[in-house]
Scaffold this motif. Structure first.
Motif, PDB file in Angstrom:
ATOM      1  N   VAL A  60      14.033 -13.131  83.036  1.00  0.00           N
ATOM      2  CA  VAL A  60      12.945 -14.098  83.231  1.00  0.00           C
ATOM      3  C   VAL A  60      11.807 -13.844  82.246  1.00  0.00           C
ATOM      4  O   VAL A  60      11.205 -14.792  81.703  1.00  0.00           O
ATOM      5  N   ALA A  61      11.510 -12.578  81.976  1.00  0.00           N
ATOM      6  CA  ALA A  61      10.375 -12.235  81.108  1.00  0.00           C
ATOM      7  C   ALA A  61      10.694 -12.425  79.621  1.00  0.00           C
ATOM      8  O   ALA A  61       9.767 -12.458  78.795  1.00  0.00           O
ATOM      9  N   ASN A  62      11.985 -12.575  79.287  1.00  0.00           N
ATOM     10  CA  ASN A  62      12.373 -12.664  77.874  1.00  0.00           C
ATOM     11  C   ASN A  62      13.343 -13.828  77.641  1.00  0.00           C
ATOM     12  O   ASN A  62      14.501 -13.628  77.238  1.00  0.00           O
ATOM     13  N   PRO A  63      12.883 -15.053  77.868  1.00  0.00           N
ATOM     14  CA  PRO A  63      13.783 -16.215  77.728  1.00  0.00           C
ATOM     15  C   PRO A  63      14.253 -16.421  76.297  1.00  0.00           C
ATOM     16  O   PRO A  63      15.277 -17.076  76.070  1.00  0.00           O
ATOM     17  N   GLN A  64      13.524 -15.869  75.326  1.00  0.00           N
ATOM     18  CA  GLN A  64      13.944 -16.010  73.936  1.00  0.00           C
ATOM     19  C   GLN A  64      15.100 -15.068  73.608  1.00  0.00           C
ATOM     20  O   GLN A  64      15.762 -15.217  72.575  1.00  0.00           O
ATOM     21  N   THR A  65      15.353 -14.102  74.473  1.00  0.00           N
ATOM     22  CA  THR A  65      16.430 -13.125  74.251  1.00  0.00           C
ATOM     23  C   THR A  65      17.661 -13.428  75.081  1.00  0.00           C
ATOM     24  O   THR A  65      18.792 -13.351  74.578  1.00  0.00           O
ATOM     25  N   TYR A  66      17.467 -13.790  76.366  1.00  0.00           N
ATOM     26  CA  TYR A  66      18.596 -13.892  77.291  1.00  0.00           C
ATOM     27  C   TYR A  66      18.907 -15.343  77.666  1.00  0.00           C
ATOM     28  O   TYR A  66      18.000 -16.142  77.919  1.00  0.00           O
ATOM     29  N   ARG A  67      20.194 -15.647  77.714  1.00  0.00           N
ATOM     30  CA  ARG A  67      20.673 -16.929  78.231  1.00  0.00           C
ATOM     31  C   ARG A  67      21.768 -16.637  79.257  1.00  0.00           C
ATOM     32  O   ARG A  67      22.732 -15.926  78.953  1.00  0.00           O
ATOM     33  N   LEU A  68      21.648 -17.199  80.458  1.00  0.00           N
ATOM     34  CA  LEU A  68      22.705 -17.146  81.464  1.00  0.00           C
ATOM     35  C   LEU A  68      23.238 -18.567  81.604  1.00  0.00           C
ATOM     36  O   LEU A  68      22.517 -19.469  82.045  1.00  0.00           O
ATOM     37  N   LEU A  69      24.499 -18.776  81.238  1.00  0.00           N
ATOM     38  CA  LEU A  69      25.055 -20.121  81.127  1.00  0.00           C
ATOM     39  C   LEU A  69      26.182 -20.310  82.137  1.00  0.00           C
ATOM     40  O   LEU A  69      27.202 -19.625  82.083  1.00  0.00           O
ATOM     41  N   GLU A  70      25.994 -21.257  83.057  1.00  0.00           N
ATOM     42  CA  GLU A  70      27.003 -21.563  84.067  1.00  0.00           C
ATOM     43  C   GLU A  70      27.638 -22.922  83.782  1.00  0.00           C
ATOM     44  O   GLU A  70      27.073 -23.760  83.083  1.00  0.00           O
ATOM     45  N   GLY A  71      28.808 -23.129  84.349  1.00  0.00           N
ATOM     46  CA  GLY A  71      29.439 -24.445  84.329  1.00  0.00           C
ATOM     47  C   GLY A  71      29.916 -24.905  82.976  1.00  0.00           C
ATOM     48  O   GLY A  71      30.060 -26.112  82.741  1.00  0.00           O
ATOM     49  N   LEU A  72      30.182 -23.996  82.069  1.00  0.00           N
ATOM     50  CA  LEU A  72      30.660 -24.381  80.737  1.00  0.00           C
ATOM     51  C   LEU A  72      32.146 -24.697  80.756  1.00  0.00           C
ATOM     52  O   LEU A  72      32.916 -24.114  81.524  1.00  0.00           O
ATOM     53  N   SER A  73      32.549 -25.606  79.894  1.00  0.00           N
ATOM     54  CA  SER A  73      33.970 -25.865  79.711  1.00  0.00           C
ATOM     55  C   SER A  73      34.594 -24.703  78.931  1.00  0.00           C
ATOM     56  O   SER A  73      33.891 -23.892  78.319  1.00  0.00           O
ATOM     57  N   ASP A  74      35.919 -24.635  78.953  1.00  0.00           N
ATOM     58  CA  ASP A  74      36.602 -23.594  78.182  1.00  0.00           C
ATOM     59  C   ASP A  74      36.236 -23.679  76.704  1.00  0.00           C
ATOM     60  O   ASP A  74      36.016 -22.657  76.043  1.00  0.00           O
ATOM     61  N   GLY A  75      36.151 -24.904  76.203  1.00  0.00           N
ATOM     62  CA  GLY A  75      35.815 -25.085  74.794  1.00  0.00           C
ATOM     63  C   GLY A  75      34.422 -24.616  74.455  1.00  0.00           C
ATOM     64  O   GLY A  75      34.185 -24.065  73.369  1.00  0.00           O
ATOM     65  N   GLU A  76      33.482 -24.812  75.395  1.00  0.00           N
ATOM     66  CA  GLU A  76      32.113 -24.347  75.174  1.00  0.00           C
ATOM     67  C   GLU A  76      32.041 -22.822  75.208  1.00  0.00           C
ATOM     68  O   GLU A  76      31.349 -22.208  74.388  1.00  0.00           O
ATOM     69  N   VAL A  77      32.758 -22.215  76.159  1.00  0.00           N
ATOM     70  CA  VAL A  77      32.768 -20.751  76.228  1.00  0.00           C
ATOM     71  C   VAL A  77      33.319 -20.162  74.933  1.00  0.00           C
ATOM     72  O   VAL A  77      32.740 -19.232  74.350  1.00  0.00           O
ATOM     73  N   MET A  78      34.423 -20.734  74.455  1.00  0.00           N
ATOM     74  CA  MET A  78      35.010 -20.221  73.215  1.00  0.00           C
ATOM     75  C   MET A  78      34.064 -20.407  72.032  1.00  0.00           C
ATOM     76  O   MET A  78      34.012 -19.578  71.124  1.00  0.00           O
ATOM     77  N   ALA A  79      33.298 -21.481  72.052  1.00  0.00           N
ATOM     78  CA  ALA A  79      32.347 -21.716  70.962  1.00  0.00           C
ATOM     79  C   ALA A  79      31.239 -20.663  70.970  1.00  0.00           C
ATOM     80  O   ALA A  79      30.809 -20.194  69.908  1.00  0.00           O
ATOM     81  N   TRP A  80      30.767 -20.305  72.163  1.00  0.00           N
ATOM     82  CA  TRP A  80      29.751 -19.256  72.240  1.00  0.00           C
ATOM     83  C   TRP A  80      30.311 -17.921  71.748  1.00  0.00           C
ATOM     84  O   TRP A  80      29.644 -17.190  71.004  1.00  0.00           O
ATOM     85  N   VAL A  81      31.538 -17.610  72.150  1.00  0.00           N
ATOM     86  CA  VAL A  81      32.152 -16.357  71.699  1.00  0.00           C
ATOM     87  C   VAL A  81      32.340 -16.378  70.184  1.00  0.00           C
ATOM     88  O   VAL A  81      32.036 -15.403  69.483  1.00  0.00           O
ATOM     89  N   GLU A  82      32.835 -17.481  69.672  1.00  0.00           N
ATOM     90  CA  GLU A  82      33.061 -17.586  68.235  1.00  0.00           C
ATOM     91  C   GLU A  82      31.761 -17.415  67.452  1.00  0.00           C
ATOM     92  O   GLU A  82      31.755 -16.874  66.341  1.00  0.00           O
ATOM     93  N   SER A  83      30.638 -17.853  68.028  1.00  0.00           N
ATOM     94  CA  SER A  83      29.357 -17.794  67.330  1.00  0.00           C
ATOM     95  C   SER A  83      28.735 -16.395  67.354  1.00  0.00           C
ATOM     96  O   SER A  83      27.733 -16.156  66.684  1.00  0.00           O
ATOM     97  N   ALA A  84      29.329 -15.485  68.139  1.00  0.00           N
ATOM     98  CA  ALA A  84      28.713 -14.180  68.368  1.00  0.00           C
ATOM     99  C   ALA A  84      28.995 -13.211  67.229  1.00  0.00           C
ATOM    100  O   ALA A  84      30.030 -13.275  66.562  1.00  0.00           O
ATOM    101  N   ASP A  85      28.063 -12.285  67.034  1.00  0.00           N
ATOM    102  CA  ASP A  85      28.281 -11.160  66.123  1.00  0.00           C
ATOM    103  C   ASP A  85      29.014 -10.026  66.820  1.00  0.00           C
ATOM    104  O   ASP A  85      29.657  -9.202  66.173  1.00  0.00           O
TER     105      ASP A  85
END
Length: 340
Positions: free
Chosen positions: A215-240
């Motif tokens: 809550v104190a660091n919204p620029q750092t943390y994202r908690l994402l619910e209800g994503l499609s499989d394609g969206e989850v894979m896109a987030w993983v693919e975008s990660a370092d």
């Protein structure tokens, strides 16, 4: 054959997703498939069965069933009822979680003797349950690791924003105690890195200290619910980096998906990874619950891009062995041994 598939519930998990894929494979092979949920409450997986035209039933006449396939330890009661009447294959996709359930409900232990075949995801599970199975025919116990394939065209890259910081780390899995999301959040805070931290998964619980950090660091943390499989894979693919800070896993399909995408992985050192993901060969590992070492491992990848590339490259080669085709072939062989 007329096959009854006994599903635990319609939530999205690695196990429920793999079970749907198996249902689609068996139907494509010409079998008649019906699904009986133990928990009939609605959930996103119900719609996926409906989309595939797979019938969902609430009751069934066992005289119309040639083979039953039960999924997860939560189907033990139905295995006890159905196993003596219909050839049954039982997937047990848990380890420590299943032990707790069995020890709290010892009447369920009789379920091990009743199916024609029991399938574990990973070899270490044979040891987990050996106290309950050592007197049974070892030939009824099998290992068939779930397969993982990724369709590059299904990755929803347009749904994921560009990084706002130099690094992005992603964890995938239900936000609950077993996945140790609080350790992940705290390790990010202690890493000292200028980093985005994303968790993709349904929120169930997280300790208060970690929630305050989020809550104190919204620029750092994202908690994402209800994503499609394609969206989850896109987030993983975008990660370092990809992280899974769990203190209990059985196979962890999220890790295999990240590996297929050649992501530098940080995994807790758990029995399920033995012989598959190895520290310094295709990932970096840390002792579960050790937040400082998890933070140090994040810094290690950040300080050595070449190491991350090496681990990601090797992880991809490893995960490629665990395809859906390999899983289906293994399952078909087990099914043939049961049905003759």
């Amino acid at each position: 054959m007329r096959i009854l598939m006994i599903n635990h519930e319609f939530t999205i998990t690695g196990s429920s997703t793999a079970f749907l894929r198996l249902a689609m494979h068996l139907r494509a092979a010409g079998h008649e498939i019906r699904v009986l949920p133990i928990n009939p409450a609605d959930g996103p997986m119900r719609a996926r069965y409906v989309e595939q035209g797979i019938e969902i039933v609430e009751t069934v006449d066992l005289s119309s069933v040639d083979l039953a396939i039960a999924n997860t330890i939560c189907s033990a009661e139905l295995v006890i009822r159905i196993g003596p009447l219909v050839p049954t294959i039982w997937f047990i996709n848990e380890a420590e979680v299943a032990l707790r359930i069995l020890l709290e409900n010892t009447a369920l232990l009789q379920a091990f003797a009743l199916p024609a075949a029991i399938i574990y995801n990973m070899p270490f599970q044979h040891d987990v349950f050996r106290s309950f199975t050592y007197q049974l025919d070892p030939g009824k116990f099998h290992t068939a690791s779930f397969g993982v394939d990724i369709d590059p065209n299904a990755i929803a890259r347009d749904k994921v924003p560009a990084k706002s910081k130099p690094y992005r780390i992603v964890q995938v899995g239900t936000i609950e105690r077993r996945k140790r999301p609080g350790d992940f959040v705290r390790a990010v805070a202690r890493s000292g890195l200028d980093i985005e931290a994303v968790i993709c998964g349904k929120f169930i619980e997280m300790d208060e200290e970690a929630q305050r950090l989020v809550v104190a660091n919204p620029q750092t943390y994202r908690l994402l619910e209800g994503l499609s499989d394609g969206e989850v894979m896109a987030w993983v693919e975008s990660a370092d980096m990809f992280c899974l800070a769990s203190d209990s896993e059985t196979q962890s399909l999220a890790a295999y998906e990240a590996a297929l995408l050649s992501k530098p992985m940080i995994l807790s050192d758990l029995p399920c990874y033995r012989g598959v993901f190895v520290h310094g060969r295709n990932c970096l590992m840390f002792p579960s619950r050790h937040v400082e070492l998890l933070a140090l491992t994040m810094r290690t990848y950040a300080s050595s891009p070449s190491l991350g590339e090496e681990m990601g490259r090797n992880a991809q080669k490893t995960a490629a062995r665990y395809s859906n085709a390999a899983f289906f072939a293994r399952f078909d062989a087990i099914m043939a041994s049961v049905t003759g």
